[in-house]
Motif scaffolding. Sequence first.
Motif, PDB file in Angstrom:
ATOM      1  N   ALA A  86       0.811  -1.216   0.000  1.00 10.52           N
ATOM      2  CA  ALA A  86       0.000   0.000   0.000  1.00 10.52           C
ATOM      3  C   ALA A  86       0.845   1.266   0.000  1.00 10.52           C
ATOM      4  O   ALA A  86       0.502   2.250  -0.662  1.00 10.52           O
ATOM      5  N   VAL A  87       1.960   1.239   0.749  1.00 14.68           N
ATOM      6  CA  VAL A  87       2.787   2.443   0.918  1.00 14.68           C
ATOM      7  C   VAL A  87       4.251   2.098   0.646  1.00 14.68           C
ATOM      8  O   VAL A  87       5.068   1.992   1.567  1.00 14.68           O
ATOM      9  N   PRO A  88       4.614   1.889  -0.620  1.00 18.54           N
ATOM     10  CA  PRO A  88       6.014   1.551  -0.919  1.00 18.54           C
ATOM     11  C   PRO A  88       6.982   2.689  -0.611  1.00 18.54           C
ATOM     12  O   PRO A  88       8.121   2.459  -0.235  1.00 18.54           O
ATOM     13  N   ALA A 101      -5.825   3.886   1.406  1.00 15.65           N
ATOM     14  CA  ALA A 101      -6.587   3.192   2.455  1.00 15.65           C
ATOM     15  C   ALA A 101      -6.349   1.692   2.325  1.00 15.65           C
ATOM     16  O   ALA A 101      -6.340   1.146   1.216  1.00 15.65           O
ATOM     17  N   ILE A 102      -6.127   1.046   3.456  1.00 19.65           N
ATOM     18  CA  ILE A 102      -5.990  -0.410   3.511  1.00 19.65           C
ATOM     19  C   ILE A 102      -7.280  -0.944   4.120  1.00 19.65           C
ATOM     20  O   ILE A 102      -7.569  -0.700   5.295  1.00 19.65           O
ATOM     21  N   ASP A 129      -6.481   2.949   7.875  1.00 16.37           N
ATOM     22  CA  ASP A 129      -7.102   1.633   7.908  1.00 16.37           C
ATOM     23  C   ASP A 129      -8.498   1.850   8.469  1.00 16.37           C
ATOM     24  O   ASP A 129      -8.681   1.964   9.679  1.00 16.37           O
ATOM     25  N   PRO A 130      -9.526   1.942   7.602  1.00 14.78           N
ATOM     26  CA  PRO A 130     -10.867   2.321   8.054  1.00 14.78           C
ATOM     27  C   PRO A 130     -11.673   1.185   8.668  1.00 14.78           C
ATOM     28  O   PRO A 130     -12.791   1.415   9.141  1.00 14.78           O
ATOM     29  N   ALA A 185      -9.942   8.443  -0.543  1.00 12.50           N
ATOM     30  CA  ALA A 185      -8.608   7.907  -0.854  1.00 12.50           C
ATOM     31  C   ALA A 185      -8.433   7.757  -2.356  1.00 12.50           C
ATOM     32  O   ALA A 185      -9.371   7.384  -3.071  1.00 12.50           O
ATOM     33  N   THR A 186      -7.219   8.030  -2.837  1.00 18.32           N
ATOM     34  CA  THR A 186      -6.943   7.887  -4.271  1.00 18.32           C
ATOM     35  C   THR A 186      -6.456   6.482  -4.614  1.00 18.32           C
ATOM     36  O   THR A 186      -6.485   6.078  -5.775  1.00 18.32           O
ATOM     37  N   LYS A 187      -6.016   5.736  -3.603  1.00 14.80           N
ATOM     38  CA  LYS A 187      -5.549   4.361  -3.812  1.00 14.80           C
ATOM     39  C   LYS A 187      -6.061   3.528  -2.646  1.00 14.80           C
ATOM     40  O   LYS A 187      -6.113   3.998  -1.508  1.00 14.80           O
ATOM     41  N   ILE A 188      -6.471   2.291  -2.935  1.00 12.57           N
ATOM     42  CA  ILE A 188      -6.875   1.384  -1.862  1.00 12.57           C
ATOM     43  C   ILE A 188      -6.246   0.019  -2.082  1.00 12.57           C
ATOM     44  O   ILE A 188      -5.974  -0.386  -3.214  1.00 12.57           O
TER      45      ILE A 188
END
Length: 294
Positions: free
Chosen positions: A153-155, A225-226, A164-165, A253-256
């Motif tokens: 998720a976050v390289p 978001a994870i 983390d919702p 979020a722009t990426k999940i």
Amino acid sequence: MLEMRSLFGIDCRFNMLRSPVEVEPSRSPFIKMRIKVMFEGTTLLEITEQVGGIELNEATFKVMAIDNDDPEENGKFEYEEKRLMEREVGLRFRGRAEMRKPDREYGFTRVGGRWCFGELVKGEAIWLKNNEKPRKYSTALSTRVARAIVNIAVPNIVGVQAIDPCCGIGTVLVEAASMGIDIAGREINPLAAVGARENLAFFGYSSVKVTLGDMREITEKYDVAIIDMPYNLCSVLSSDEKLEMLQSACRFATKIVVITIETMDSIIEQSGFEIKDRCTVSKGKFVRNILVCN
């Protein structure tokens, strides 16, 4: 494989890859070590001739030959061959060798048809220390899988705000916080939210905020978001509810990265996200799908 693609942008087909991206090995549960290349050559002799110029300043050293499992590299060596090469390189150092607890470690290998030599950094299994949480849950992600998912998720952690919702007892939050990632948690179940805060405090990450509430009520903006989707083993969600959850994620979020035990491709696409990469993680008959979406 998915973690390697996320961190380095390329597949790791064998035990080694070469990349300009510098990753701390302890970030990943799958990276054993890193060689920061100092010298290269077409032969090992070219490497050994340059080793004598290394300034150790009275530090002890150790040098290791590292196997490359790619059959095209001819870089897998027999035991005696390894020891011979290590002695050959080690004798060129101006300093004292120390096999058990050296001040500095160096490694060399064959990669891309060339010999490479450099500083060796070994990874530590930091994630193992996070196994012993005061609060546990039978269907929670393992710390190893959670750590890999955080890397997926976050390289690149610089400037990234993550959430983390559906954080449960905070397994993902602990792994992210241990890497210095700016992350927040949210959880609809009050008991789970208390457990997440307790686990975070136990490892010294009380500064990570965990709010109580439905993810569909989130108004803040995040880069990623994870989302570990509630399992129908415990929470029965309709297709409409799942769609609403992901549509809300599309707003904040722009990426999940979605973790699910069900096939959710059509729901993800309906929500406004596009699946970019994926993998599965199995534990017995329990199979999780990991989906990277933009």
